[in-house]
Design a protein around this motif. Structure first.
Motif, PDB file in Angstrom:
ATOM      1  N   VAL A  29       0.841  -1.204   0.000  1.00 18.02           N
ATOM      2  CA  VAL A  29       0.000   0.000   0.000  1.00 18.02           C
ATOM      3  C   VAL A  29       0.875   1.254   0.000  1.00 18.02           C
ATOM      4  CG1 VAL A  29      -1.839   1.230   1.227  1.00 18.02           C
ATOM      5  CG2 VAL A  29      -1.821  -1.263   1.184  1.00 18.02           C
ATOM      6  N   GLY A  30       2.103   1.151   0.523  1.00 12.56           N
ATOM      7  CA  GLY A  30       2.999   2.294   0.561  1.00 12.56           C
ATOM      8  C   GLY A  30       3.374   2.829  -0.804  1.00 12.56           C
ATOM      9  N   LEU A  31       3.109   2.062  -1.858  1.00 16.76           N
ATOM     10  CA  LEU A  31       3.427   2.519  -3.211  1.00 16.76           C
ATOM     11  C   LEU A  31       2.578   3.719  -3.631  1.00 16.76           C
ATOM     12  CD1 LEU A  31       3.821  -0.931  -5.021  1.00 16.76           C
ATOM     13  CD2 LEU A  31       5.633   0.575  -4.176  1.00 16.76           C
ATOM     14  N   ILE A  32       1.467   3.958  -2.920  1.00 14.06           N
ATOM     15  CA  ILE A  32       0.639   5.134  -3.250  1.00 14.06           C
ATOM     16  C   ILE A  32       1.370   6.431  -2.978  1.00 14.06           C
ATOM     17  CG2 ILE A  32      -1.471   3.862  -2.709  1.00 14.06           C
ATOM     18  CD1 ILE A  32      -1.697   5.558  -0.149  1.00 14.06           C
ATOM     19  N   TYR A  33       2.461   6.355  -2.194  1.00 18.77           N
ATOM     20  CA  TYR A  33       3.206   7.567  -1.876  1.00 18.77           C
ATOM     21  C   TYR A  33       3.922   8.148  -3.096  1.00 18.77           C
ATOM     22  CZ  TYR A  33       2.761   6.530   3.137  1.00 18.77           C
ATOM     23  OH  TYR A  33       2.292   6.301   4.400  1.00 18.77           O
ATOM     24  N   ILE A  34       4.347   7.298  -4.022  1.00 17.09           N
ATOM     25  CA  ILE A  34       5.231   7.736  -5.100  1.00 17.09           C
ATOM     26  C   ILE A  34       4.653   8.890  -5.924  1.00 17.09           C
ATOM     27  CG2 ILE A  34       6.424   7.009  -7.214  1.00 17.09           C
ATOM     28  CD1 ILE A  34       6.722   4.229  -5.932  1.00 17.09           C
ATOM     29  N   PRO A  35       3.432   8.767  -6.473  1.00 17.27           N
ATOM     30  CA  PRO A  35       2.925   9.873  -7.298  1.00 17.27           C
ATOM     31  C   PRO A  35       2.558  11.130  -6.520  1.00 17.27           C
ATOM     32  CG  PRO A  35       1.239   8.183  -7.060  1.00 17.27           C
ATOM     33  CD  PRO A  35       2.478   7.629  -6.447  1.00 17.27           C
ATOM     34  N   LEU A  36       2.481  11.041  -5.203  1.00 16.88           N
ATOM     35  CA  LEU A  36       2.065  12.210  -4.424  1.00 16.88           C
ATOM     36  C   LEU A  36       3.090  13.339  -4.465  1.00 16.88           C
ATOM     37  CD1 LEU A  36       0.447  10.587  -1.244  1.00 16.88           C
ATOM     38  CD2 LEU A  36      -0.588  11.120  -3.452  1.00 16.88           C
ATOM     39  N   TRP A  37       4.344  13.010  -4.776  1.00 16.37           N
ATOM     40  CA  TRP A  37       5.402  14.029  -4.794  1.00 16.37           C
ATOM     41  C   TRP A  37       5.053  15.181  -5.733  1.00 16.37           C
ATOM     42  CZ3 TRP A  37       9.817  15.246  -2.278  1.00 16.37           C
ATOM     43  CH2 TRP A  37      10.675  16.162  -2.898  1.00 16.37           C
ATOM     44  N   TRP A  38       4.414  14.872  -6.842  1.00 16.10           N
ATOM     45  CA  TRP A  38       4.111  15.888  -7.849  1.00 16.10           C
ATOM     46  C   TRP A  38       2.849  16.682  -7.539  1.00 16.10           C
ATOM     47  CZ3 TRP A  38       6.266  11.156  -8.952  1.00 16.10           C
ATOM     48  CH2 TRP A  38       7.511  11.190  -9.575  1.00 16.10           C
ATOM     49  N   PHE A  39       2.164  16.328  -6.451  1.00 16.54           N
ATOM     50  CA  PHE A  39       0.926  17.030  -6.112  1.00 16.54           C
ATOM     51  C   PHE A  39       1.044  17.843  -4.819  1.00 16.54           C
ATOM     52  CE2 PHE A  39      -0.405  13.442  -8.719  1.00 16.54           C
ATOM     53  CZ  PHE A  39      -1.261  14.049  -9.629  1.00 16.54           C
TER      54      PHE A  39
END
Length: 558
Positions: A265-275
């Protein structure tokens, strides 16, 4: 000098950008809901008894008599840690084919020298069954959780200081990476010692990203939705993560596979950097005006609003630069009498809250009923708790909301001891109501603490308060061991401490309808319990602010 909310009023309170930031920061908290509480299933204790080697060639009748019966509360059950001496049992079985013809209770006993047999009825494996964390090693299971909270304590303390120094966003994503990476590594633990070491490192990242996300949202979003984010956004996302745990654990009964599934579930963190941007409020407190203005331009563009020609006057720019010259360390939390009083009370209340919250959460397997259902209800009950916190913060003062929640929770826990064992389901309901009140208080105190402290020390202060709460969470796994002396002693102690903390809250300043303080000076102007009555009296009689402050100072001198 205008405050931050006045400067950024042109951005609007609830535009497309704020909606996106609200959602993204809330989602980042989702894995925290199950991270710390997975030990409820990973470390649960299956039914077990001593292993009896098959080479003894005992008949089935004698095999069933090798384990002594012990009184456990109101019923007899097989001993979990003792067996009759097998050499004696072997000799007796050769002489007496029928064990009923022998008084076996007179046979000497010995510990489980050959290990244990664990029931597969509920779990394929847990860390308890894998590393025999029972009997003389029973202390290792709660210690595994305490080590995790020790990591959380370290992370809360260090990340708060680092976040105030290096920025909210950088620390948020650094701790996200620590949490996710070590969650995967923990799956491959070859021993209990390695499991504990990795659990400590997971704890460092687990709460650190929660605090960074909470503070970043508090500073990035406007005051009109700040409370909604801190209660409904963060709280309900955490609750969904909590509810997600028993749903996954119900279908995955092996602790290694369960941890691996949860870590993905921690993989959801990756795209958050750009938001997620850096906090403009933090950038301004560091004198990095151009970077803050660039974020303002981006938000205004997303919201379709017009940026003022001049964001800051020359005087305001000079004031920002002057503030940046002075550094603010952890010592500012105790530097003056007012701030020192606020800090001490906060540390005590956060400590007590953590004991209650984690004590009740980790005690789920000991409650009446199905473990998975109880855990799901314990998580689901956090949704109405956060809704109640949001309602209280909107309609009532901070002190009344927090103190009332704590007092109600403490009283409910006292009533648990009055419930007879024949209706244990009612006791479970009261525990859940106490958990609801405790969760509601936790949601309120995050908002309240963030409002009490100035921007320049806000993340440090929340981090230090979380450090105190983690001291409470470290001892919480052992709290219900007191039930061995008296079944209801844990509830009596938690109830007493919770009511005591409710009274302490009344000594703090009120923050409702006050702008979020940016500087130490603004924080100093908050009115505390001792001089609040003077402040109200002179405001009602139309006296000037100077006269009010003079009277307050004179009262302090007396």
């Amino acid at each position: 000098m205008r405050d931050y909310d006045e400067i950024t009023v042109f951005l609007g309170g609830w535009g497309p950008y704020q909606i996106l930031a609200f959602f993204v920061l809330s989602v980042s908290v989702f894995p925290n809901g199950f991270g710390g509480l997975s030990i409820v299933f990973v470390g649960d204790i299956p039914k077990h008894r001593c292993f009896i080697p098959g080479n003894l060639n005992l008949s089935e009748a004698w095999m069933n008599r090798t384990i002594p019966l012990e009184q456990d509360k109101d019923k007899l059950q097989y001993s979990k840690c003792r067996r009759y001496r097998l050499d004696v049992i072997k000799n007796l079985s050769e002489i007496f084919p029928d064990p009923d013809s022998v008084n076996i209770s007179e046979v000497g006993q010995e510990p489980c020298l050959d290990g244990w047999v664990y029931s597969k009825e509920q779990y394929i494996s847990t860390i308890v069954s894998e590393w025999d964390l029972v009997c003389n090693n029973a202390w290792k299971m709660p210690f595994s959780m305490s080590v995790y909270f020790l990591g959380v304590l370290t992370g809360s303390f260090v990340s708060g200081i680092l976040s105030d120094r290096f920025g909210r966003k950088a620390i948020l994503f650094a701790t996200m990476a620590v949490q996710t990476g070590f969650n995967v590594l923990q799956v491959f633990s070859s021993s209990w010692e390695i499991f504990c070491l990795v659990n400590f490192l997971i704890g460092i990242g687990q709460i650190s990203n929660y605090v960074a996300a909470f503070v970043l949202g508090s500073e990035l979003l406007g005051k009109s939705i700040r409370i909604t984010f801190c209660t409904l956004g963060v709280g309900i996302s955490y609750a969904f993560g909590y509810m997600f745990l028993p749903l996954v654990a119900y279908f995955i009964r092996s602790w290694r596979i369960l941890l691996f599934a949860l870590s993905l579930v921690g993989l959801i963190y990756i795209p958050l950097w750009w938001f997620i941007p850096e906090s403009p409020r933090w950038l301004l407190s560091k004198g990095r005006v151009q970077e803050a203005e660039a974020i303002f331009h981006h938000i205004a563009k997303k919201n379709g609003t017009t940026l003022p020609e001049v964001l800051f006057s020359d005087l305001e720019l000079e004031d920002i630069k002057d503030k940046n010259i002075k550094s603010f360390s952890i010592t500012h939390l105790i530097k003056t009498h007012n701030i020192r009083s606020i800090t001490i009370i906060n540390l005590i209340v956060w400590f007590i809250l953590a004991i209650g919250y984690y004590g009740l959460s980790l005690n789920t397997p000991n409650l009446h009923g199905d473990d998975y259902l109880n855990c799901f209800i314990s998580g689901a009950i956090e949704i109405p708790a956060n809704l109640a916190a949001w309602f209280f913060l909107q309609k009532f003062s901070r002190k009344l909301s927090l103190s009332g929640s704590l007092f109600f929770g403490g009283i409910v826990l006292f009533f648990v001891q009055l419930i007879p064992s024949s209706i244990s389901i009612l006791a479970t309901m009261l525990v859940m109501i106490g958990k609801l009140a405790n969760t509601c208080a936790f949601a309120i105190i995050y908002t309240y603490t963030a409002e009490l402290y100035a921007t320049v020390i806000r993340n440090t202060s929340v981090g230090v308060c979380l450090t105190a709460s983690r001291l409470g969470s470290i001892i919480s796994p052992y709290f219900f061991y007191l039930g061995a002396y008296y079944e209801f002693l844990p509830y009596i102690l938690m109830g007493s401490l919770t009511i005591f903390s409710a009274l302490l809250i009344l000594l703090l300043p009120e923050t409702i309808n006050f702008p979020l303080p940016d500087t130490i000076d603004q924080m100093q102007r908050m009115k505390g319990f001792k001089n609040a009555w003077i402040h109200r009296y002179y405001l009602n009689t139309n006296e000037t602010t100077t006269e009010v402050n003079c009277m307050a100072i004179k009262k302090e001198e007396l």
